[in-house]
Write a protein that holds these residues in place. Structure first.
Motif, mmCIF file in Angstrom:
data_model
loop_
_atom_site.group_PDB
_atom_site.id
_atom_site.type_symbol
_atom_site.label_atom_id
_atom_site.label_comp_id
_atom_site.label_asym_id
_atom_site.label_seq_id
_atom_site.Cartn_x
_atom_site.Cartn_y
_atom_site.Cartn_z
ATOM 1 N N HIS A 30 10.470 4.794 4.312
ATOM 2 C CA HIS A 30 10.599 3.919 5.490
ATOM 3 C C HIS A 30 12.356 3.736 5.507
ATOM 4 O O HIS A 30 13.029 3.341 5.879
ATOM 5 C CB HIS A 30 9.601 2.635 5.689
ATOM 6 C CG HIS A 30 9.793 1.888 6.467
ATOM 7 N ND1 HIS A 30 9.844 2.000 7.958
ATOM 8 C CD2 HIS A 30 10.615 0.583 6.402
ATOM 9 C CE1 HIS A 30 10.522 0.714 9.046
ATOM 10 N NE2 HIS A 30 11.043 -0.001 7.692
ATOM 11 N N ILE A 31 12.873 2.574 3.646
ATOM 12 C CA ILE A 31 13.685 2.652 3.776
ATOM 13 C C ILE A 31 15.041 3.685 3.754
ATOM 14 O O ILE A 31 15.812 3.237 3.501
ATOM 15 C CB ILE A 31 13.591 2.059 1.720
ATOM 16 C CG1 ILE A 31 12.209 1.030 2.035
ATOM 17 C CG2 ILE A 31 14.714 1.732 0.879
ATOM 18 C CD1 ILE A 31 11.902 0.120 0.662
ATOM 19 N N ALA A 32 14.028 5.165 2.742
ATOM 20 C CA ALA A 32 15.536 5.516 3.179
ATOM 21 C C ALA A 32 15.848 6.339 4.249
ATOM 22 O O ALA A 32 17.245 5.842 4.862
ATOM 23 C CB ALA A 32 14.880 7.208 3.141
ATOM 24 N N ASP A 33 14.882 6.195 5.819
ATOM 25 C CA ASP A 33 15.164 5.870 7.068
ATOM 26 C C ASP A 33 16.704 4.627 7.224
ATOM 27 O O ASP A 33 17.456 5.075 8.360
ATOM 28 C CB ASP A 33 14.334 5.836 8.615
ATOM 29 C CG ASP A 33 13.398 7.332 7.714
ATOM 30 O OD1 ASP A 33 13.931 8.402 7.794
ATOM 31 O OD2 ASP A 33 12.180 7.204 8.501
ATOM 32 N N GLN A 37 21.656 4.213 8.066
ATOM 33 C CA GLN A 37 21.752 3.121 9.141
ATOM 34 C C GLN A 37 23.269 2.806 8.467
ATOM 35 O O GLN A 37 23.819 3.274 10.025
ATOM 36 C CB GLN A 37 21.215 2.325 10.067
ATOM 37 C CG GLN A 37 21.037 0.967 9.130
ATOM 38 C CD GLN A 37 20.027 0.666 9.970
ATOM 39 O OE1 GLN A 37 20.558 -0.552 10.936
ATOM 40 N NE2 GLN A 37 19.050 -0.357 9.232
ATOM 41 N N PHE A 38 23.207 3.168 7.611
ATOM 42 C CA PHE A 38 24.960 2.480 7.307
ATOM 43 C C PHE A 38 25.934 3.806 6.154
ATOM 44 O O PHE A 38 24.977 4.477 6.297
ATOM 45 C CB PHE A 38 24.602 1.080 5.830
ATOM 46 C CG PHE A 38 23.675 0.517 6.056
ATOM 47 C CD1 PHE A 38 24.447 -0.913 7.041
ATOM 48 C CD2 PHE A 38 22.528 -0.174 6.225
ATOM 49 C CE1 PHE A 38 22.793 -1.996 7.042
ATOM 50 C CE2 PHE A 38 21.697 -0.778 6.495
ATOM 51 C CZ PHE A 38 21.921 -1.921 7.002
ATOM 52 N N ASP A 39 26.857 3.467 6.766
ATOM 53 C CA ASP A 39 27.980 4.140 5.923
ATOM 54 C C ASP A 39 26.911 4.785 4.966
ATOM 55 O O ASP A 39 26.808 4.104 3.847
ATOM 56 C CB ASP A 39 29.273 3.908 6.034
ATOM 57 C CG ASP A 39 29.882 3.872 7.134
ATOM 58 O OD1 ASP A 39 28.972 4.260 8.828
ATOM 59 O OD2 ASP A 39 30.661 2.971 7.604
ATOM 60 N N ILE A 46 24.326 -1.326 -1.125
ATOM 61 C CA ILE A 46 23.210 -2.115 -0.434
ATOM 62 C C ILE A 46 21.896 -2.367 -1.096
ATOM 63 O O ILE A 46 21.133 -3.077 -1.801
ATOM 64 C CB ILE A 46 22.777 -1.885 1.027
ATOM 65 C CG1 ILE A 46 24.134 -1.886 1.655
ATOM 66 C CG2 ILE A 46 22.127 -2.833 1.498
ATOM 67 C CD1 ILE A 46 24.328 -1.730 3.605
ATOM 68 N N LEU A 47 21.403 -0.994 -1.326
ATOM 69 C CA LEU A 47 20.238 -0.568 -1.871
ATOM 70 C C LEU A 47 20.523 -1.871 -3.661
ATOM 71 O O LEU A 47 19.678 -2.109 -3.530
ATOM 72 C CB LEU A 47 20.003 0.711 -2.396
ATOM 73 C CG LEU A 47 19.729 1.690 -1.039
ATOM 74 C CD1 LEU A 47 19.250 2.906 -1.479
ATOM 75 C CD2 LEU A 47 17.928 1.028 -0.080
ATOM 76 N N THR A 48 21.120 -1.157 -4.387
ATOM 77 C CA THR A 48 21.168 -1.782 -5.914
ATOM 78 C C THR A 48 21.148 -3.236 -5.797
ATOM 79 O O THR A 48 20.276 -4.765 -5.954
ATOM 80 C CB THR A 48 22.856 -2.091 -6.576
ATOM 81 O OG1 THR A 48 22.966 -0.402 -6.284
ATOM 82 C CG2 THR A 48 22.615 -2.478 -7.290
ATOM 83 N N GLU A 49 22.355 -4.136 -4.599
ATOM 84 C CA GLU A 49 22.074 -5.875 -4.527
ATOM 85 C C GLU A 49 20.424 -6.339 -3.962
ATOM 86 O O GLU A 49 19.858 -7.197 -4.456
ATOM 87 C CB GLU A 49 22.956 -6.106 -3.265
ATOM 88 C CG GLU A 49 24.059 -5.512 -4.180
ATOM 89 C CD GLU A 49 24.170 -6.842 -5.250
ATOM 90 O OE1 GLU A 49 23.661 -7.656 -5.464
ATOM 91 O OE2 GLU A 49 25.151 -6.481 -6.518
ATOM 92 N N LEU A 50 20.014 -5.346 -2.899
ATOM 93 C CA LEU A 50 18.723 -5.886 -2.365
ATOM 94 C C LEU A 50 17.331 -5.774 -3.287
ATOM 95 O O LEU A 50 16.301 -6.786 -3.675
ATOM 96 C CB LEU A 50 18.350 -4.983 -1.625
ATOM 97 C CG LEU A 50 18.696 -5.081 0.143
ATOM 98 C CD1 LEU A 50 18.147 -3.712 1.170
ATOM 99 C CD2 LEU A 50 18.420 -6.670 0.510
ATOM 100 N N ASP A 51 17.512 -4.391 -4.308
ATOM 101 C CA ASP A 51 16.682 -4.269 -5.835
ATOM 102 C C ASP A 51 16.916 -5.378 -6.560
ATOM 103 O O ASP A 51 15.714 -6.456 -7.183
ATOM 104 C CB ASP A 51 16.955 -3.218 -5.900
ATOM 105 C CG ASP A 51 16.139 -2.538 -7.034
ATOM 106 O OD1 ASP A 51 14.659 -2.846 -6.789
ATOM 107 O OD2 ASP A 51 16.222 -2.346 -8.867
#
Length: 67
Positions: A30-33, A37-39, A46-51
């Motif tokens: 789900h997260i990979a999908d 959507q982002f470049d 994005i993933l680093t900051e969310l983590d």
């Protein structure tokens, strides 16, 4: 990127776990999908900051007791 996705899933693993039929199942797929959507050049930041945000800002159910 896979390690960050796994870390996010692990941090959020008890999110909505008490619902019988949650509309969104948090999984690595789900997260990979979602991130797709982002470049590509901004996916890792994005993933680093969310983590980081989730690790610092999420209060685990166990820490809250029965709500």
């Amino acid at each position: 990127m896979e390690e960050l996705i796994a870390s996010i899933v692990n941090t959020l693993k008890d999110y909505r776990e008490d619902e019988e039929n949650p509309s969104v199942k948090l999984s690595e797929d789900h997260i990979a999908d979602w991130i797709a959507q982002f470049d590509q050049e901004i996916q890792l930041p994005i993933l680093t900051e969310l983590d980081n945000i989730f690790k610092k800002g999420i209060v685990r159910r166990k820490a809250c007791g029965d709500l």
